[in-house]
Structures are given as structure tokens and as C-alpha cells.
Design an enzyme around this catalytic site. Sequence first.
Site, PDB file in Angstrom:
ATOM      1  N   GLU C  57       7.450  23.190  30.676  1.00 41.43           N
ATOM      2  CA  GLU C  57       8.707  22.507  30.991  1.00 41.43           C
ATOM      3  C   GLU C  57       8.919  22.418  32.494  1.00 41.43           C
ATOM      4  OE1 GLU C  57       8.226  24.884  28.770  1.00 41.43           O
ATOM      5  OE2 GLU C  57       8.524  23.767  26.910  1.00 41.43           O
ATOM      6  N   HIS C 126      16.290  28.036  18.598  1.00 41.61           N
ATOM      7  CA  HIS C 126      16.416  26.602  18.290  1.00 41.61           C
ATOM      8  C   HIS C 126      17.877  26.241  18.078  1.00 41.61           C
ATOM      9  CE1 HIS C 126      12.354  27.753  16.923  1.00 41.61           C
ATOM     10  NE2 HIS C 126      11.990  26.576  17.351  1.00 41.61           N
TER      11      HIS C 126
HETATM   12  C1  LIG Z   1       8.724  27.343  26.001  1.00 35.74           C
HETATM   13  C2  LIG Z   1       8.545  26.597  24.730  1.00 35.74           C
HETATM   14  N1  LIG Z   1       8.319  25.263  24.754  1.00 35.74           N
HETATM   15  C3  LIG Z   1       8.168  24.551  23.609  1.00 35.74           C
HETATM   16  C4  LIG Z   1       8.246  25.166  22.387  1.00 35.74           C
HETATM   17  C5  LIG Z   1       8.112  24.356  21.077  1.00 35.74           C
HETATM   18  N2  LIG Z   1       6.821  24.623  20.413  1.00 35.74           N
HETATM   19  C6  LIG Z   1       6.708  25.570  19.462  1.00 35.74           C
HETATM   20  S1  LIG Z   1       5.113  25.760  18.962  1.00 35.74           S
HETATM   21  C7  LIG Z   1       4.560  24.537  19.987  1.00 35.74           C
HETATM   22  C8  LIG Z   1       3.101  24.194  20.040  1.00 35.74           C
HETATM   23  C9  LIG Z   1       2.267  25.374  20.497  1.00 35.74           C
HETATM   24  O1  LIG Z   1       0.897  25.034  20.416  1.00 35.74           O
HETATM   25  P1  LIG Z   1      -0.212  26.134  20.708  1.00 35.74           P
HETATM   26  O2  LIG Z   1       0.152  26.914  21.915  1.00 35.74           O
HETATM   27  O3  LIG Z   1      -1.520  25.451  20.738  1.00 35.74           O
HETATM   28  O4  LIG Z   1      -0.125  27.156  19.507  1.00 35.74           O
HETATM   29  P2  LIG Z   1      -0.419  26.822  17.964  1.00 35.74           P
HETATM   30  O5  LIG Z   1       0.883  26.393  17.347  1.00 35.74           O
HETATM   31  O6  LIG Z   1      -1.462  25.756  17.924  1.00 35.74           O
HETATM   32  O7  LIG Z   1      -0.906  28.107  17.357  1.00 35.74           O
HETATM   33  C10 LIG Z   1       5.625  23.999  20.724  1.00 35.74           C
HETATM   34  C11 LIG Z   1       5.505  22.915  21.715  1.00 35.74           C
HETATM   35  C12 LIG Z   1       8.477  26.570  22.386  1.00 35.74           C
HETATM   36  N3  LIG Z   1       8.562  27.265  21.237  1.00 35.74           N
HETATM   37  N4  LIG Z   1       8.625  27.246  23.566  1.00 35.74           N
END
Ligand SMILES: Cc1ncc(C[n+]2csc(CCOP(=O)(O)OP(=O)(O)O)c2C)c(N)n1
Lengths: 427, 427, 335, 335
Positions: C57, C126
Site C-alpha cells: 500500500e 475488515h
Molecule cells: C496489508 C494488507 N493488504 C492487503 C490485504 C488483502 N489480502 C488478503 S490476502 C491477499 C493476497 C495475499 O497473497 P499471498 O501473499 O501470495 O498469500 P496467499 O494468499 O497466496 O497464501 C490480499 C491482497 C491484507 N490482508 N493486508
Amino acid sequence: MTPSAKAVRSASSKGRKPLKPNALSLRIPEPKARPGEMLDFGDLHLSEAGAARRPPIDAEPSEIRDLAYDLIRVLDDRGRSVGPWAPGLDAETLRRGLRFMMLTRAYDERMYRAQRQGKTSFYMKCTGEEAVAVAQAMVLDREDMCFPTYRQQGLLIARGYPLVEMMSQVLSNENDPLKGRQLPVLYSSREYGLFSISGNLGTQFIQAVGWAMASAFKHDVKIAAAWIGDGSTAEGDFHHALTFASVYRAPAILSVVNNQWAISSFHGIAGDPETSFASRAIGYGLPALRVDGNDFLAVHAATRWAVDRARANLGATLIEHVTYRAEGHSTSDDPSQYRPAGEAAGWPLGDPIKRLSRHLSEIGEWSDERHAALEKELLEMVRAAGREAESHGTLGAGSRASVSTMFEDVFKEAPWHLREQRQQLGV
Amino acid sequence: MTPSAKAVRSASSKGRKPLKPNALSLRIPEPKARPGEMLDFGDLHLSEAGAARRPPIDAEPSEIRDLAYDLIRVLDDRGRSVGPWAPGLDAETLRRGLRFMMLTRAYDERMYRAQRQGKTSFYMKCTGEEAVAVAQAMVLDREDMCFPTYRQQGLLIARGYPLVEMMSQVLSNENDPLKGRQLPVLYSSREYGLFSISGNLGTQFIQAVGWAMASAFKHDVKIAAAWIGDGSTAEGDFHHALTFASVYRAPAILSVVNNQWAISSFHGIAGDPETSFASRAIGYGLPALRVDGNDFLAVHAATRWAVDRARANLGATLIEHVTYRAEGHSTSDDPSQYRPAGEAAGWPLGDPIKRLSRHLSEIGEWSDERHAALEKELLEMVRAAGREAESHGTLGAGSRASVSTMFEDVFKEAPWHLREQRQQLGV
Amino acid sequence: MNMIQALNSAMDVMLERDPNVLIFGEDVGFFGGVFRATEGLQKKHGLERCFDTPIAEGGLIGVAVGMGAYGLRPVVEIQFADYIYPAYDQIVSEVARLRYRSAGQFNAPMTVRTPYGGGIFGGQTHSQSPEALFTHVAGLKVVIPSNPYDAKGLLISAIEDDDPVIFLEPKRIYNGPFNGHHDQPLTAWSKHPASDVPKDYFTVPLGEARILRSGEDITVLAYGTMVHVVLAAVDETGIDAEVIDLRTIWPVDVGAITASVRKTGRCVIVHEATRTSGFGAELCALVQERCFYHLQAPIERVAGWDTPYPHAFEWEYFPGPARVAQALRKAMEAQ
Amino acid sequence: MNMIQALNSAMDVMLERDPNVLIFGEDVGFFGGVFRATEGLQKKHGLERCFDTPIAEGGLIGVAVGMGAYGLRPVVEIQFADYIYPAYDQIVSEVARLRYRSAGQFNAPMTVRTPYGGGIFGGQTHSQSPEALFTHVAGLKVVIPSNPYDAKGLLISAIEDDDPVIFLEPKRIYNGPFNGHHDQPLTAWSKHPASDVPKDYFTVPLGEARILRSGEDITVLAYGTMVHVVLAAVDETGIDAEVIDLRTIWPVDVGAITASVRKTGRCVIVHEATRTSGFGAELCALVQERCFYHLQAPIERVAGWDTPYPHAFEWEYFPGPARVAQALRKAMEAQ
Ligand SMILES: Cc1ncc(C[n+]2csc(CCOP(=O)(O)OP(=O)(O)O)c2C)c(N)n1
Ligand SMILES: Cc1ncc(C[n+]2csc(CCOP(=O)(O)OP(=O)(O)O)c2C)c(N)n1
Ligand SMILES: [Mg+2]
Ligand SMILES: [Mg+2]
């Protein structure tokens, strides 16, 4: 890879109970020398001038990882320009570079004294680091946007920004283009392609990538250049910049100015002293160059390589400039408290002005007389500019922007609450 | 290195005015295949099983950079354990690993259905990624602290955390150890060495380094392990973790779980698709291993190497686990919207459970019958646990923690304002 | 249109009208965003007009600052307001101050869209309402729509505005005007007059509140989802309240607030955010400073409790109609 | 002792008493910090009890969370409060919520020391007062001392406290009780009774305000540097004001505030932070909620203007004695 003697000593000190077998211990890096100790630049990985190879600008980053550990040097100890990185600049250009570096130093001297005389609150010199900003400004186009730190005043000087304007900013006087709003040296000039310098470290690095992305988005030809200190590479925005630059292939020149110190913390606190800052780029698939930052020709050549690459739409390059902060961090700092007095003098890569001057003499394009004359001319020039700037006021004496301007530019138009507050202050 | 065809097409589309000569353009990475397109894993750099070398645990990071690009694989296509990384685990251990992975999958199935049946608000599976958490938990000591993401439920299962407790957290019922305060799957168990899982990505990575520094500071022998997703490596805290881990030589195992996707964004949005996540470590002077994350033996062996190294006070290792998120990101996600339906089935590294099961059969320690029997046993076990957990309530039905607990644990003792607010609510 | 469609339409219109507008954020490109607000925009306007970013972000706001300095008008999405904190330094130290510190040489005309607020069983991360963390920062405008019509008109104004705008979207009412009665079926936007949203360009000016219900006895200040909760509570109590939807919470429409409270002599302020140092405190201070001699009762604040937002206690935490009604009665009874 | 010496003494005492206490931050180790607050501590207590960190505020707070979970009591220094924003996510999302979200399994008993406030010509990024950005976050305690005695006693309490404490140090009064009369020589702490600080361990409890001057006519709420400015203004106006030094601004000593305002019937709130959504707004709301029927005049807020802190206008921005006196008179004249 065993923890430094000192660390162990102090870890086991303070009469703690005997350690468990294979007990872990915390490694706290320390500089090789502290005040009163012998100078030691042993952890500085140097290469011979001319030794580093020069790949084509479209080389795959994976093919040139070695350049993140080598040191690109052009000027040898005798002041000759050697090796594949020799930029082959004409004497005129070299003399311009020398002039800008000397003007930068003279300017620093003057403003440093102005602060000591109480004409402003604060000042920061770039003594010993002049080659970085000056050589890079000379390679960049005038239309390219610079996102510097507070230690690249050489950019404005090389771009011909009026000294009186610069000084007025430092003095926060009526002629200050920033209306007295910013701490001294946090310049800004849209007209001269210098982005507003932030007091918050690192933020400009990712902003530069955004500017470069915008230029690419508009199918423009301009590129962005950003600078960051060795210590500031630890901020998240450094990581953001490399990530976004690699993902979107942003046309940006990303420079780490490794002047060995971050106020009182040596470079080994910003990253394992065993590795280089240039090598940070490897993990992002970005090309990296490690360059002798006190060698005007080397900085010029490395920057030229990166600029040509960026303009060819091949994306960003990370350049580590190995240099040394010869003076205190700022007028608020006293380096004798935390590093050996002779360190600046003993710095293995010398002084950028002396080295370029020597090179010019070596090729018969310069002399001690001309050098002395130029020094005198620049001193005069700075003195005159200083007098004029001070005639517009100094911090706390003489004139400054009108107080009511304090409430302007928070928003494009002042909302009700700022109009009210301005009335409360009666201005 | 030219921008992808698609990018160029769309860049020059939308009837823009003709481009300047050598106009720049923005590269927006795209996955090789979108729904309806042919599967393509061309950008996945694979090595043969057994091919990657295994250096001694005290190797200098600078000597083993190749391992950040290689892929450590032990199980070959015929299910044999080959090469220098073959961990030589006894059949009993392998069967335990298989059991934990199968239990994790059965658990996921059950809780996924519970969410679909409206018994809770949300759920996240780790299908296809079971080997990572399970194998690593089996290498770590019970006293080592884990800082996972929401996708390492296998850690708790391998450490024998009661299923009913896990389920109760997901159901936010009266038996929920977290008193209904956390979103499902954001477990926490100090007793089982699992740090409170955060909803904010990346934060745990640097916290784990802090925990490891604390252990070293106290001359303890415990180490920390942290996990982060491929997408989340872009957060500043990933950079902070590598920086602090390298500077203070923290005894930590830092795992990037590269399951190819971050919700709808493919791995190429988190970093140049041409490079690896393991290679991020290089610029910090940290050792890195890139491992087949669906190969239980490879994950076990790589983790063993890193754990031994950390315990020898040689600091942190970054491990990239190359795996695949076989199902949706969460119960709120529909992957068919952004990736080809067959991608999971076509994933070149297969399924970790099938592969380990096949290996056990290959060495005569397993059979389809035993596999089926185990599946049945675990299903029963999960069913029983599920029934018991649901008897403690489900979200919005049956019992939960008393409402007044909502005001507890904000501070160690509730100050006046929280006591007041609790009274206002009349609980 | 529902609120998502209205927001999508606003971005669609601006992408069409202004080649310097571009949209980026996590999952906003091919997929169209986890709440589908940017659905179809990449396909229609091109890959680089609406694209995915790394999960950083701070990085994407930093990029937007540089783009703004170049002359673009970035519209960025932070997937949930709860995840805006990694960008807090860029927002506070850079976005908000750039025009000031550069004496107008540079500015960052960006719109930061982000879904906020509770009512969806999103748990602690959330459900947050961080608006007061932005109203305290000089140089930011903070906008919160409460219906589809305003959502589109305000978003277009925000994108066209030369100052940075934090545009908080009450996610609970994306699909319908939720009034806090979680036990009752949600009425769709289609049944609400504000769902009648022009397809084309139009604006709703920033800085102007809207009186949703005029009344004589008490003034209620609210924004976002709470506007609908307040209307329900007013109905149920039968109190003749004047309900003001602030729409832009900073710079707030102080004129509308003052006029109303001077008329009614009583005031209740409602928001989801935690009470202490919430935006309600500033509203309360403004009202008592300007309407002191007209006030017949203490100003009441109805707000989220000073705890994180607990998953299992959604409705005990959420300031629903019952708590608003209670505050209305209390304020009415006071002499 | 002056304030720096008192803070140094507090850390020295705690390093001696508790092997789990350690100190880190930018330049705090060998050098002893840019304000010298940790001078000599590394030499005396060992390299790893007080050391330098990389320049990554988010990183060092994140590290402190992990250390807290292990069982240590980190005392971290953020070099200037203006640079705390990169750590905002770790503070808001992790430090503040850890105990709650883990149902008490884990906590982060850290003390975050950081110099704040203006009056030193530090410009926009060495002068900020961000306290309200922390009082809005459930789970944080916020402490601001106004003299050497309190500085030591409160810092020891903060370090021993099992909840995270944001410890804001008014840098303008490190060396003397600056009262806003910048044209007059600064009197040293040595001339002030509160400079008489015991060398050894002692505490000043968190959560208790201190009445610096009791009076009958009006209550003034302040903290940090402003306490001294208020005392000067009170002297100069000759108004019989009750001056309350809050010391812990959250959880604030609401009892002391309420009792005083009910007695005096008038209230002025003073802080350096920008006015809008500053902590003064919360204080104003609390006072009018609890003392409405005792108030004889609108509560006045004296605060920093809603602009960044401009270098050349230090004294026009700084809320000095003249502005405080003006507010006192206004509040006294009101009927
Ligand atoms: C700081 C922050 N930004 C955005 C999110 C929303 N979000 C939750 S999971 C996710 C994707 C994460 O992907 P990855 O790191 O590859 O982990 P995976 O879900 O593939 O195990 C996002 C964007 C969050 N939880 N926290
Ligand atoms: C975010 C942030 N943290 C801390 C500071 C305080 N600070 C100003 S300069 C400095 C040292 C920077 O060192 P380096 O990046 O190496 O740059 P140099 O001064 O050596 O050119 C520090 C810690 C700051 N300005 N911003
Ligand atoms: Mg430096
Ligand atoms: Mg992923």
C-alpha cells in the site's frame, strides 16, 4: 562469520549466568574504528581502476550480477582515465564538471558559515560527495525529473539554478521560493526538474518510480532519477521502489549514495557489512552497478550506461556510489564523537575535486594556477550571491514571506476553517 | 526483454496519437494464461530431482547464490528419493508426515463445508500446499516459535493442537480460545508455539526476526520460523525482516510460500516474473534455498539445513517454496474468473500428498489399501471433532463467549472508559 | 444502480473523459477488484489504464505521488481501509503536504478509494473506520458517500479535484441501504430513489452536506452506513429529528450543521469508528463552540466501542438503531 | 536533572533492575541518540542492551513486537515523532491489538519514546505533535511528561507497564521549562523544583493528572510544553485559573478534569497539534458530556493551526502565551 570479538565480550559480560552449550548470541555490527582507534577500511571491497567490464546496455541483469560487487573506477592513482568505462569526455565537459563541483563546495562553505553566524537554523553539506550529483546531472537531460535527498545540492548547481534562490531557501527570507515553509536545504524547483525534497527519508525513491511509470504511461521520452542514502535503504520505500521498478519496468535511475555513515551509524547497520548495496537489485532482477562515487568519470560513465538503458525502454538500474561523508551529518552533528578524526583524510577513494583536477592536469588541460583562479572566481561569485540573498533577509532578521501565506497551499483554495484561523491570527 | 505483445497492443490502442520515436511504454506483467486460454507454465524454472547441490551448513552465502535459482527436488517422477538433499527419513517419520498432510486436507474440507453451510463467515484452505507447513513443523523443535500466515494450518495439526480447538476458533463459539474476537483461521496458541496470526499481511515476518533476536539476546537455543506469501513479499515488512535478520544475524527460518497467486494477481505482479523470490536474499548477504514445495522430502531437507545453520548461530535463511494454490483464495473467491480451470490439475509439481504416498509405496512402506484406510480414519476423526466443536456453538447459533468479554484484553486492566462502555451496553 | 455500479460508472466516465486518469490497486485489473468496483474497466480502457499492483500500500500511494507530480490523476484502491496503514507515511508526510511544502509547485491530485466499516462479519481487519486518522491531517479531503447517486457524483468530483481525496466507501451498503436491522431482509438499492443514477457525467460538489430529513426537535449528524441506521431509529422513535448526511466530512459543511443545531437546540452524532478521538469528537467540539447558547442538552455521541471490532460480536459492536434511538431519547429528555 | 538526564536515568535504572529491558533505535547506541537521551548506556550496560538499528521505524517496532512476545521489555526510540508514520501499521494493527486478538496469550509490553512538538525551528518534519493519532487507537496508552521529575517517574512506569505505551517527549523543554516567551532567555531546569529528581528507582503512576495550580474561575487542560506556556499566560492575565497537567493523555484522568470544570464552570484546552481532530476535540467532547450543566461559557480550544509547521513562522504557528491569554479572557468574558 563468527560474531565480532567485541560483541562476544560484551554479550558474555555483565556477570550473566554461564551460557548453555550452543547458546545463541546477538551480533551487533560495529565499525572497524571508533574515535581514538586506528583507521581501518578493510571491509571496503575495491577493484583496480579500469578492471570492471562494461557490458552492452541491453545485457540481461542475470548476466551482469558481478557488477554489483565489483567497483567501476576510471581514474587511476596517477589521474589517468583507463579501462572500458572511460567515458571519453572532452576537456570542456570535464572542466564544466570540475567547476560545478567546486561551486557546490564553495556554496556549502558559505551556507555552513551563514548557519554558524545565526543567519539560519540548520544546514547540510555534501563535501566529498560532489561528483555524484554533478556528474549525474550532466548525463541526465534537463527534462528528466530528479528526486534527490538533502545531499544532492549539486543537481541544482549543475542545472544552473540561481544561487540566490538556493540561498534564499536556506535563509527562509522574502525571496525564498518556498515561502519559508521548509527546513533549509529541502529545496524544490519544478522549473529545474527537482522534486520537492522531503524530510522523511526514502519516500522519494518510490515516488520517482511513479513519475517514471507516468512518463512511460504517456509514451513520453523522459526518465526519472532518484537518490537515497545508504542508511535509508532500510526503509520500506526502498523495497517498494525496486519492486515496482522491476514489475513495471520503469525508466528510472536509482542511486544509493553510500557515504559510509548515517549520522552516527556506519553502513553495516543498514545491511550486512559483508555485502554491497548495489547487490540489493539482484533479487528483483534489476541490473546494478557499483561505482567509485569520488571518480567523476566513473559516475558519469555508469550513469550514461543506465540512462541509455532506461531510454531504450529496458527499465531501471540501481547504482551504488561508494563515497564518504567528509563532514558532519549536519550543523547539528559532531562526528568526532563517533568516528576517528582522520577518517575523512584517510578515505581510500580520495577527494572528487582533487581527482578530477589532477586528471585534467594529467591530460594537459588544467594547471594549479587555473585551479586557484577558478577557486577565487567561484568564491567571489558565492560571496556576491550571498550578499544579495541576505539583502532579502535571513531567518529571524529582515523580511520574509508575509505571514498570511502560512495559510495558503494547504489546499488549492483555503476552506472555511483556514480562513477563520487566518482571521484569528489577524493576518 | 521487450514488453509483452498484449501490453504493446493495448498500450498503442485506444486511438492515441502516434508515438514519438523511441517513446517509452509501461510494461504490465500478465500471466501466461487466463480463463479459456491454454495452460502454460513456461516461466517456471525447474531442475531435475537430485540435481541441486547440497553445501555445508556453514557455507558463505556468497558461495551458494546458485541455490536461489535452482530448485531443490528430492522425489523424482517415479517417486524415488534421489540426490544429495535426500533426507534419509525412516518410514515411520514419512508416514507421520503423510498423516498430518492428509489430516490437514480433511480438516480443510470439513471447515470449507461448514462455511458453505453458514456455520461461519469465512474460511481459507491450503490445499496443495500441505507439505510446506507439515514438513517444516516436523523439523522445528516444539519450543521454536512459528509466525505463520493464514495458510499454514498444517503447523498446528503437525504439533498436535486439538482439532476441536481449531474448529472452535473457526466457528467463533464458546470454546473458541480467542473468544470470538478473530476472523476464522487467524489462530493463536502460545502453548503450541504459534504466534497470533494477523489479518495484515507481512507484519509477522519482521516480528519473527524480533523474536529470534530476543532468543539470541538471552543466549537461548530457540529459533523462530516465519512464513509469507509470494504476493506479500512486496510489503515493506519483508524488506525489514531481511535487513534486520542480516544485520543482527537473527536465528530465523524465513519462508516465502510461492503458491503462484495472490488472490487474482499472479506471482509476476509481486516481482519480475524472470527472477525468483529466493533470490531476494542475495542482496542482504543471506543464504537462500529454492525448493519444490510439493515435495515433502525436499522441504524437510531444506528446512533441516536452515535450522541447523540457525542453531549454529550462523543466522537466517530464506527458503522459497515453489507450490500452487490449488483452490480459491478463500471462501469469498472464485478463481475461475481469472485463471484457467485446469491449472491446478496441470501444475507440474503435482500434489504433495500423492507424491509422498507414492514414495512410501515405492519403498514398500505403503499401499493403496492403507492409504484408503487412513483416509477413512481421518475423515471419521474430523467428523467426530466437527460434531463436538459444533456442539459448542457456531457463528450466529448456539453459544459463544459472553458478550462482556468483548471489553476485556484491550488493556491488561480495563480503564474507566471501557468499564463505562460495558455498562452502557448493559453487560 | 447499486453503489458498486455507481462507483464503476464514475471511473468509467472519467477514464473516457480524461486520458490522464488511471486506476490501480491490488486485484483491480483483470479481476475487477474484490468488490468488483473496477469490473470491466481494464478490458474496456486498456491494460495500463486499470491494472494490478504489488501488495504494498505504501508503494502504490508513493507511485501515485510521482504520477501526480508528472500530471496524471491516479485513482487508487486500497482493498480494505484496514490495510491503509502501511501507506500512512506516504499519505501524511507526502500526499497531504506536497502542495504546501513546494509552495504550489507540485501537487498530488489523487483519489484514494477504500471500503470501510463493519456489518459484514469481517472481524478486526475488515471492519475498521479510520476516517479520523485523516481528518486530523492538514491537506487531505475526506469524503464518505451514503448512496449510489452521491457515490458517483462525489467520486467524479474527487477525481477532478486538484487536492488529494480520501474516499471512504461504506462497504456494508454497497448492495443496499442497510439500516442496522440485520435480522430483517436487506432492501435492494433498486427500491431506493438514490439508485436512479445518470449513466453520464455529473458531479456532486465536495464540502456540501445534505439534509435527508428536516425536523425541529433535534439534529443528527451522520455519514456512510450510519445515515440509514439513523433514519430507521428516527422513524422508530417518532422524534422529529433533522438528519444531516455530511457526505464530505472534511472540510465539513459547518454552515449546515450550525444552522440546524441553532434551530433544534439538541444534537446527536453517530459513527461506527471507535469513540475516543473519533471524528465525532471534532463535530462535538465544533457544535459546542458555535451553538453553545442554543444547546438545551449535552451533545450525545453514538460510536463504536473503544475495542477492536470483534468477529463474533458484530451486532453488539455495531452501533445499531437501538443505540441511536436510546441516544435520541436521552437527548430529548434532557432539560 | 534536566529532562534528558532524567530520561537517561530512568533507562539506566531499568537496565540495571530488569535484564529483559533493552533499548534500541536510530543512533541510540554508541552515540547515545541525537538528543543524547541514551548517552553512556551502551558503554555501561553492554553492546546488546542499547544498540543502533537500521533506519526503518516499521522494522524496529516490528522487532519490538516479536521481542515482547518472547518476554523482553523493549524501549525503542523513534528519533522524531514526525518519523513514526512508517511504523504506524505495526503500532495500530499489531502492537495495539496483540493482547486483544490473542485473548491475552501474547502482549507487546513496549515503550516507544519519541521527541515531539515545535519551538525549535525544526520545520515541518521535526515539529509535529501526533498524539491524537494514537489516542484514537484502542489498546495504546499515551504519556506526555512536562518536567524532569515526571519524565523519569512516568518513563519507569511505562517500561514496567504490561501494555504498550507511546511516550511523547516535548523536545522544546528538554533543557528548560520554555514558557513560549522565545524573546526571553530560557531559564534552566536547575531553577525549577521538578529538576530535583531522585537518582534511584521511583515511579509516577500512569493515568493520573496533576493540578499544577488550583484556581476557582476557569480550568485549563494542557500537557507537555504547553503546561509552561499556560502557567505564563495565567500569571500574565491574573486570572484565577486551575491548571491541570494531564501527564497521561490516554486513558485520561477524567475524574480530575470533571471535578475541576464542575467547580470552575469554564474550560480552555491547549495543545500544539493541529486543531482539527486533535486531542483537544476529545477533551472538549468529554467535558461537555460530563459538565454540560455547569458550563457557563463555550469550551475554548487553543491549538496549532491546520497547516504543516512552517519553518519561518515558528512563533506565529506555536500557540504561545498571547493566544492562550486571549482564550482565557474570552472564556471569562462569556456569559
Ligand atoms: C496489508 C494488507 N493488504 C492487503 C490485504 C488483502 N489480502 C488478503 S490476502 C491477499 C493476497 C495475499 O497473497 P499471498 O501473499 O501470495 O498469500 P496467499 O494468499 O497466496 O497464501 C490480499 C491482497 C491484507 N490482508 N493486508
Ligand atoms: C523516516 C525518517 N527516519 C529518520 C529520520 C532522521 N534522519 C535524518 S537523516 C538520517 C540519516 C540518513 O542517513 P543516510 O540515508 O545514509 O543519508 P546521509 O545523511 O548519509 O546522506 C536520519 C536517521 C528521517 N529524517 N526520516
Ligand atoms: Mg549515508
Ligand atoms: Mg500466493
